[in-house]
Scaffold this active site. Sequence first.
Site, PDB file in Angstrom:
ATOM      1  CE  LYS A  82      -3.653  -2.498   2.218  1.00 17.50           C
ATOM      2  NZ  LYS A  82      -4.906  -2.774   3.251  1.00 17.50           N
ATOM      3  CD  GLN A 138      -3.523  -4.394   6.275  1.00 19.27           C
ATOM      4  OE1 GLN A 138      -3.900  -3.315   5.743  1.00 19.27           O
ATOM      5  NE2 GLN A 138      -3.826  -5.519   5.698  1.00 19.27           N
ATOM      6  CG  ASP A 165      -9.854  -0.633   4.935  1.00 24.51           C
ATOM      7  OD1 ASP A 165      -9.266  -0.964   3.778  1.00 24.51           O
ATOM      8  OD2 ASP A 165      -9.168  -0.657   6.069  1.00 24.51           O
TER       9      ASP A 165
END
Length: 293
Positions: free
Chosen positions: A52, A96, A119
């Site tokens: 990322k 995460q 997200d």
Amino acid sequence: MELLDGKKIADKVKQEIAQEVEQIKASGGKPPNLVAILVGHDGASETYVGHKEKASAQVGFNSSVLRFEDTITEEDLLAEINKINKDPEVDGFIVQMPLPKHISEQKVIEAIDPKKDVDGFHPVNVGRMVIGLPSYVSATPDGIIELFKRYNIQTAGKHCVVLGRSNIVGRPIANLLSQKGPMGDCTVTICHSRSKDIPSITRTADILIVAIGKAGFVTADMVKEGAVVVDVGITRIKSDKTKSGWKLHGDVNFDEVAPKCSYITPVPGGVGPLTIVSLLKNTLKASKREVYG
Ligand code: L34
């Protein structure tokens, strides 16, 4: 059989994003700013967050990783999230997953400001997605849709079978594909651990999406001739044949299933790279205030 080349499509979408970021900068705007929170040292999470970071740099974003040891308390992590919610420099951020057991993932997700939830995990974004309002769509389902778009895969009227009902893949992709409009209009069946006779259901799939996390679960006898097969699973298995000492396995037994397919994603190089790119797309949207104004 044609390979759905996620790596190739991801590179193309990244170029498009990079161009747009160039334009933003040229007209005096600030580049999108993405923050990733990484708790602990899970190997896969390190890899994914690393990807990322790298992709953010490639498209000209500002980005950073906030690292915490897995001893951080839930309270302290929630306080950090609050800080980022309030930081006007940050357009979007992610935490995460998975998190250490003593931290509630649900609490963490609900602590994120939906406007910065790139997200798309917050219930507000999930709910908006379900009823077709502008929202951040979680990255893996969005990546699958992007792949279908770029390969001109027709979805209308097709029977799509989704294996797995997770909040971040199975459920949202089933929902998106059943919605009215382009890249939707599928008849969708969701199978899960309590489903009976899964092979008899998957054999009726024009499109089969597999996200259960069981290496090699889907075998040739479970797939209809000419089906489109999307493999979301990534299981790391120790191997002495690779540099890293690990080999990645999808949920689909690729070698035996691929010859039957019209299209199939490889692992790696299929859905994974598009997951990264969809996060970039959401972050660009966040910086442009496209979803919530
Ligand atoms: N908060 N947690 C949050 N957001 C996410 O969107 C994720 N996910 C999943 C796990 N936890 C998360 C990811 O980022 C899965 N995921 C993810 C991201 C990238 C890749 C795979 C999964 C990826 O880059 N896959 C490469 C291979 C990577 C490797 O070498 O291990 C591929 O080609 O499939």
